[in-house]
Scaffold this motif. Structure first.
Motif, mmCIF file in Angstrom:
data_model
loop_
_atom_site.group_PDB
_atom_site.id
_atom_site.type_symbol
_atom_site.label_atom_id
_atom_site.label_comp_id
_atom_site.label_asym_id
_atom_site.label_seq_id
_atom_site.Cartn_x
_atom_site.Cartn_y
_atom_site.Cartn_z
ATOM 1 N N GLN A 181 2.344 -11.524 1.029
ATOM 2 C CA GLN A 181 2.768 -11.121 2.378
ATOM 3 C C GLN A 181 3.696 -9.918 2.241
ATOM 4 O O GLN A 181 4.809 -10.046 1.751
ATOM 5 C CB GLN A 181 3.516 -12.266 3.062
ATOM 6 N N GLY A 182 3.223 -8.749 2.649
ATOM 7 C CA GLY A 182 4.057 -7.545 2.565
ATOM 8 C C GLY A 182 3.687 -6.698 1.366
ATOM 9 O O GLY A 182 3.760 -7.148 0.226
ATOM 10 N N LEU A 183 3.267 -5.463 1.635
ATOM 11 C CA LEU A 183 2.803 -4.566 0.572
ATOM 12 C C LEU A 183 3.700 -3.338 0.497
ATOM 13 O O LEU A 183 3.229 -2.204 0.471
ATOM 14 C CB LEU A 183 1.351 -4.159 0.841
ATOM 15 N N GLY A 184 5.006 -3.573 0.485
ATOM 16 C CA GLY A 184 5.962 -2.474 0.377
ATOM 17 C C GLY A 184 6.225 -2.140 -1.084
ATOM 18 O O GLY A 184 5.355 -2.281 -1.944
ATOM 19 N N ASP A 205 -0.232 -6.897 5.640
ATOM 20 C CA ASP A 205 0.902 -6.027 5.944
ATOM 21 C C ASP A 205 0.700 -5.530 7.372
ATOM 22 O O ASP A 205 -0.434 -5.523 7.883
ATOM 23 C CB ASP A 205 0.973 -4.840 4.964
ATOM 24 N N ASP A 207 1.107 -2.593 8.141
ATOM 25 C CA ASP A 207 0.599 -1.238 7.966
ATOM 26 C C ASP A 207 -0.836 -1.301 7.418
ATOM 27 O O ASP A 207 -1.056 -1.646 6.256
ATOM 28 C CB ASP A 207 1.527 -0.502 6.987
ATOM 29 N N ALA A 210 -1.585 0.360 4.023
ATOM 30 C CA ALA A 210 -1.182 -0.371 2.808
ATOM 31 C C ALA A 210 -2.241 -1.424 2.463
ATOM 32 O O ALA A 210 -2.598 -1.616 1.290
ATOM 33 C CB ALA A 210 0.180 -1.028 3.008
ATOM 34 N N ALA A 225 -1.843 -10.613 9.520
ATOM 35 C CA ALA A 225 -0.450 -10.917 9.128
ATOM 36 C C ALA A 225 -0.030 -12.319 9.558
ATOM 37 O O ALA A 225 0.666 -13.020 8.821
ATOM 38 C CB ALA A 225 0.483 -9.866 9.707
ATOM 39 N N ALA A 240 8.038 -9.775 2.303
ATOM 40 C CA ALA A 240 8.313 -8.964 3.493
ATOM 41 C C ALA A 240 9.616 -9.410 4.135
ATOM 42 O O ALA A 240 10.640 -8.754 3.991
ATOM 43 C CB ALA A 240 7.155 -9.067 4.476
#
Ligand code: NAI
Length: 359
Positions: A181-184, A205, A207, A210, A225, A240
Motif C-alpha cells: 500500500q503506497g508506492l512512494g 497508490d 497516483d 506510480a 486503493a 503510505a
C-alpha cells in the motif's frame, strides 16, 4: 491545557515553546528522553486545529522517537519538533532559519531533521543557524547520510523476511504474495527488492503513474486503493498512511503478516491485540522502519561508515526475530513486547547516568 495535564504527557524531560513574530514561526520542541543520548527526531509542519493538538502531537511523537532509537540500539534519545503552520505566514527560508536558532538554543539536547511537511531544502535553511541538524543532502564523499528511504526500504525487506520465517516457516520469498500500500520513496523500492526475491506483488497508490510504473518494472498487479489491505495475500506492507490497522479493517484482512514502513499503523493499542487474536503477525512499525533513523544517526554522529550502517539495518531482522519469539513465548502482542524492550533500555540508561544532560 498545559503539558503536565496532557494525556500524552509521559516522562518527558522538557517541552519548549518558540515564537518569532518577524517570520511567523511558532514551534514546540518536546524532549522525551536524553538517557541514551541527545534527543533526535524530525520536525513536522502542520496546520493544527489548536495549540493543544500541536502539543499532543509533539509529546506523542517524541516518546515514539525514544522508543524507536532505543530499540534500534542507537546512542540517541527521543525528541520531536512541530511547527504550527499559519496560513497568514507561508513558510519561508527565514522561518526555517528562525527555527534553526530555536534548536541552537537547546544546546544540542535536541537534534532535528525533516518530517511531514518539511523538505531537505527547508533543512538546509535550518542548518544555516544550527549545528544540531541532520537529513541534509548527501555529500559525495562516501559518508553515510542523505535520503533515508533506500535504507528504510531495506530494513522493511529484511524485517518482512524475518516475519515470513517466523509465521510461515519458510526461508525464501519465491512466489510469496505481498500487497504493498503506497508506492512512494519507500514502497517502490520495497517492491523492487521483493520482486528480485521472487515475490508476486499487488500494489495500490493514489497516483496512477506510480501504479503503472510498478506494473511495468515488477509485473505488479494493480488493486484499487480502498481494497489493497483486504487482498487475499500472505503479507500486507502498509507504506503510505498511519492508523490503517483498526477495529474496522482488521476483521477483513486475509494476510497472515503485516510488515510495512508506515508510521503509527495501529489506530489504537487494542488493535495490536486484535491482530494477535486473529493470528496475524505484526512487525511493530517503529522497529521495522528504523533504517531511516539509523542512516540519519550515522550522518549526524559520524559514528558509522556506509558498510556499518548496512549491517545495522540488516540487524533489524534479528531484533524482530527476538520480538516475535518473546511474543510467542509470553502471548504478549508484538507491539507491547517492543515497547517493553524500549522502556527497559531507557530505564537502564537513566539508572546508569541519572543526571545526564546530553550535548
Ligand atoms: P511518500 O510520501 O514518498 O509515499 C507515500 C505514498 O503513499 C505516495 O505515493 C502516496 O500517493 C501514497 N498514498 C497516500 N495515501 C494512499 C492511500 N490511501 N492508498 C494508497 N497509497 C496512498 O512516503 P515515504 O517516504 O515512501 O514513506 C512511506 C511511509 O513510511 C510513511 O508513513 C512514512 O512516515 C514512513 N516512513 C518513511 C521513512 C523514510 O525513510 N522515507 C522512514 C520511516 C517511516
Amino acid at each position: 491545557m498545559g503539558a503536565f495535564d496532557s494525556t500524552a504527557f509521559d516522562t518527558h524531560e522538557g517541552v519548549h515553546y518558540f515564537n518569532d513574530p518577524a517570520t511567523g514561526l511558532r514551534a514546540i520542541v518536546a524532549i522525551h528522553s536524553t538517557a541514551l543520548g541527545p534527543a533526535a527526531g524530525g520536525c513536522r509542519m502542520w496546520s493544527y486545529a489548536s495549540d493543544e493538538d500541536a502539543l499532543t502531537d509533539a509529546l506523542r511523537l517524541s516518546r515514539g522517537m525514544s522508543y524507536k532509537n532505543a530499540v534500534a540500539g542507537l546512542p540517541l534519545g527521543g525528541g520531536k519538533a512541530v511547527i504550527l503552520r499559519d496560513p497568514r505566514h507561508p513558510p519561508t527560508p527565514a522561518l526555517f532559519e528562525a527555527f534553526g536558532r530555536s534548536v541552537e538554543q537547546l544546546g544540542g539536547r535536541y537534534i532535528t531533521a525533516e518530517d511531514v511537511g518539511v523538505s531537505v531544502g527547508d533543512m538546509e535553511a535550518v542548518a544555516r543557524s544550527t549545528r544540531y541538524v541532520c537529513g541534509l543532502s548527501q555529500r559525495n564523499d562516501g559518508s553515510a547520510g542523505g535520503d533515508p528511504s533506500p535504507r528504510t526500504a531495506r530494513g522493511v525487506f529484511v524485517g518482512l523476511r524475518a516475519a515470513v520465517r517466523t509465521r510461515l516457516g519458510r526461508e525464501d520469498l519465491d512466489g510469496l504474495r505481498v500487497a504493498v500500500q503506497g508506492l512512494g520513496h519507500v514502497g517502490m523500492r520495497l517492491c523492487g527488492e521483493l520482486h528480485a526475491a521472487g515475490a508476486r506483488l499487488a500494489v495500490a497508490d493514489l497516483d496512477p503513474e506510480a501504479v503503472a510504473q510498478a506494473g511495468a518494472r515488477f509485473g505488479a498487479r494493480a488493486v484499487p486503493a480502498e481494497r489493497i489491505l483486504f487482498e487475499d495475500v500472505d503479507v500486507i506492507a502498509p507504506c503510505a498512511l498511519g492508523a490503517v490497522l483498526s477495529q474496522q479493517t482488521i476483521p477483513h484482512l486475509h494476510a497472515r503478516i503485516v510488515a510495512g514502513a508506515a508510521n503509527n499503523q495501529l489506530a489504537t493499542e487494542a488493535d495490536g491485540e486484535r491482530l494477535l487474536e486473529r493470528g496475524i503477525l505484526y512487525a511493530p512499525d517503529y522497529v521495522i522502519n528504523a533504517g531511516g533513523i539509523i542512516n540519519a544517526a550515522a550522518e549526524y554522529l559520524h559514528s558509522m561508515d556506509a558498510a556499518q550502517v548496512d549491517r545495522k539495518v540488516e540487524a533489524i531482522a534479528d531484533t524482530l526475530a527476538d520480538i516475535f519469539e518473546r511474543s510467542r513465548a509470553t502471548g504478549v502482542p508484538t507491539h507491547r513486547v517492543a515497547d517493553a524492550m524500549a522502556r527497559q533500555r531507557l530505564d537502564a540508561a537513566a539508572a546508569r547516568a541519572p543526571h545526564r544532560v546530553a550535548a
